[in-house]
Design an enzyme around this catalytic site. Structure first.
Site, PDB file in Angstrom:
ATOM      1  N   LYS A  77       0.857  -1.201   0.000  1.00  0.00           N
ATOM      2  CA  LYS A  77       0.000   0.000   0.000  1.00  0.00           C
ATOM      3  C   LYS A  77       0.884   1.238   0.000  1.00  0.00           C
ATOM      4  CE  LYS A  77      -3.957   2.006   2.526  1.00  0.00           C
ATOM      5  NZ  LYS A  77      -4.838   1.894   3.711  1.00  0.00           N
ATOM      6  N   SER A 157      -9.896   2.094   2.552  1.00  0.00           N
ATOM      7  CA  SER A 157      -8.970   2.803   1.715  1.00  0.00           C
ATOM      8  C   SER A 157      -7.948   1.909   1.012  1.00  0.00           C
ATOM      9  CB  SER A 157      -8.213   3.841   2.552  1.00  0.00           C
ATOM     10  OG  SER A 157      -7.373   3.207   3.500  1.00  0.00           O
ATOM     11  N   SER A 181     -10.343  -0.128   6.777  1.00  0.00           N
ATOM     12  CA  SER A 181      -9.695  -0.048   5.465  1.00  0.00           C
ATOM     13  C   SER A 181      -9.000  -1.297   4.976  1.00  0.00           C
ATOM     14  CB  SER A 181      -8.676   1.081   5.462  1.00  0.00           C
ATOM     15  OG  SER A 181      -9.310   2.284   5.166  1.00  0.00           O
TER      16      SER A 181
HETATM   17  N1  GLN Z   1     -13.523   4.371   5.640  1.00  0.00           N
HETATM   18  C1  GLN Z   1     -12.999   4.853   6.868  1.00  0.00           C
HETATM   19  C2  GLN Z   1     -12.603   6.302   6.739  1.00  0.00           C
HETATM   20  O1  GLN Z   1     -12.856   6.847   5.726  1.00  0.00           O
HETATM   21  C3  GLN Z   1     -11.833   4.027   7.304  1.00  0.00           C
HETATM   22  C4  GLN Z   1     -10.597   4.376   6.597  1.00  0.00           C
HETATM   23  C5  GLN Z   1      -9.439   3.593   7.105  1.00  0.00           C
HETATM   24  O2  GLN Z   1      -9.607   2.609   7.810  1.00  0.00           O
HETATM   25  N2  GLN Z   1      -8.258   4.086   6.803  1.00  0.00           N
HETATM   26  O3  GLN Z   1     -12.074   6.890   7.627  1.00  0.00           O
END
Ligand code: GLN
Length: 492
Positions: A77, A157, A181
């Site tokens: 990532k 994400s 995410s």
């Molecule tokens: N979807 C969640 C957010 O937008 C989690 C994102 C994440 O875990 N980095 O914050």
């Protein structure tokens, strides 16, 4: 084809000399060249480094050295700093940032012989649930609704990581999970992902979003593969003050554990309004599978679950506003020149950040500002303690919890984009465990009526990832999920 193998099978084949690490890396690089222009799942591909790493892995194998991940090609990532390789966090702000150091987690993977294919796309600074918040364009989910070519989101994400694993453009990938995410994109792409206990994997060298929640973890096509990867990624790191000093168990061995007498809780608060009937049905199937595997099923209550999202979307933006303050165009990040210093800050941050990141910085600075701090941030922290207490109470009667991972299957690019609250609802089942620091694993458990993967989530006690792997493996075996996405670099 070599790029269709699991990590476990890849390791066996490499050690038996059936193929070389260079052949394995080449198969993946060819697959990337063929499919990545469509999927946009890798932001940076590093073929030279990959082939060099693979040749070194072959040399080690030739000496009879069996490193834990010797010769296994992975996607990383683009939130993990990689020495000498551009690390963008999918933001214009870091578009040309080349870290002079390696994150602890990626360093550990390299030490164990892994081969990095490149850096995977994500929502900017890991903020999002659809990977449409990337400054470098969205990722396309390799899965399609049956009879419909609409481009779907891979979740977020860690959407690029999920997509490369599902499409067979990597054997596994690293993700990070702040509020879901790793787990939600794993569910959307039909793969396995685990967010370990907060403190299990070092955050050192991972671009920070919300430091009290961020946690790296593995994504792969099988539970066992995630277990193999996590063993390499986890462990104490003196450079991360929240890293926990405990031995790292043999997670792969835990996959085969007996589940006789393991008590699995079904939290009634996870039965939310408007949840599709087929997700409810899948959840019930999961309950039956675990009962058949010898588990005792118990109804439990986590009464503060309903406040999870509201408090997460105070705490996470608050921490993000503080973490992202460093990107001022002076010491860190893209610089846009202006006649005054304030002007330089403003122009740099206006140009460097996308709209979701700006929204969160605004919310975060608001809830931290004097006069509102007590009403929002402090209150959210108090509710966070109550959410943790719910879990701690539950662990008195059960060993783990089973829930759906997300309230829907993958949606189309463009859907849910008009309303940030709708987008935030994706995290409803993943956020509570994040707030409490608990580990959570998502495993593909079936397809919906449109042929899209759905995931089940197993949550467990702090540092008891082993039970998650054992339960995940049981679900995986019972579900017998073999779906292959429409866009993949394999044999149909
Ligand atoms: N979807 C969640 C957010 O937008 C989690 C994102 C994440 O875990 N980095 O914050």
């Amino acid at each position: 084809m070599l790029n269709e193998l699991s990590i476990a099978a890849g390791l066996r084949g490499l050690r038996a000399g059936e193929f070389s690490a260079v052949e394995l890396a080449t198969a993946h690089l060819d697959a990337i060249a063929a499919l990545n222009p469509r999927l946009n799942a890798y932001l940076t591909v590093t073929p030279d480094a990959a082939l060099r790493g693979a040749a070194a892995a072959d040399a080690a194998l030739g000496r009879g050295e069996h490193a834990a991940l010797g010769g296994i090609p992975l996607g990383i990532k683009d939130l993990f700093c990689t020495e000498g390789v551009r690390t963008t966090a999918a933001s214009r702000m870091l578009e040309s940032f080349v870290p002079p150091y390696e994150s602890t987690v990626t360093q550990r993977l390299l030490q164990d012989g892994a081969v990095f294919l490149g850096k995977t796309n994500l929502d900017e600074f890991a903020m999002g649930s659809s990977n449409t918040n990337s400054a470098f364009g969205p990722v396309e989910n390799p899965w399609k609704r049956s009879g419909d070519d609409a481009a779907l989101v891979p979740g977020g994400s860690s959407g690029g990581s999920a997509a490369v694993v599902a499409a067979r453009l990597a054997m596994g990938a690293t993700g990070t999970d702040t509020g879901g995410s790793i787990r939600q994109p794993a569910a959307f792409c039909g793969i396995v992902g685990i967010k370990p206990t907060y403190g299990r994997c070092s955050r050192w060298g991972v671009v920070a979003f919300a430091s009290s929640l961020d946690q790296p973890g593995p994504m792969a096509r099988t539970v066992e593969d995630c277990a193999i990867m996590l063993r390499s990624m986890a462990g104490f790191d003196a450079r991360d003050s929240t890293s926990v000093d405990r031995p790292v168990p043999d997670y792969a061995a835990a996959c085969g554990r007996s589940l006789k007498g393991v008590r699995v809780g079904i939290p009634r608060e996870y039965r939310v309004d408007n949840m599709p009937a087929e997700i409810e049905a899948l959840w019930q199937r999961g309950v039956a599978w675990l009962r058949d595997a010898g588990c005792e099923i118990v109804d439990v209550s986590l009464p503060h679950t309903r406040y999870g999202l509201a408090t997460y979307y105070i705490v996470a933006p608050a921490e993000c506003s503080s973490n992202l303050a460093r990107y001022d165009g002076v010491r860190f990040g893209r610089r846009v020149e202006a006649p005054t210093l304030d002007g330089l800050y403003e122009a740099s941050r206006a140009a460097g950040f996308g709209s979701e990141v700006k929204r969160r910085i605004l919310i975060g600075t608001y809830v931290l500002s004097s006069g509102y701090y007590d009403a929002y941030y402090l209150r959210a922290q108090k509710v966070r303690s109550l959410i943790l207490r719910d879990f701690t109470e539950a662990w008195r009667t059960v060993d783990a919890l089973l829930t759906p991972t997300a309230p829907s299957a993958a949606f189309a690019q463009g859907e849910n984009m008009d309303d940030p609250i709708k987008m935030y609802l994706n995290d409803i089942f993943t956020v509570p465990a994040s707030m409490a620091g608990m580990p959570g694993l998502s495993v593909p458990a079936g397809l919906d009526h449109q042929g899209l993967p759905l995931g089940l989530q197993v949550l467990g006690r702090p540092f008891d990832e082993e039970t998650l792997f054992a339960l995940g493996r049981a679900v995986e075996q019972a579900a017998d999920f073999r779906g292959l996405p429409a866009l993949h670099a394999g044999r149909a």
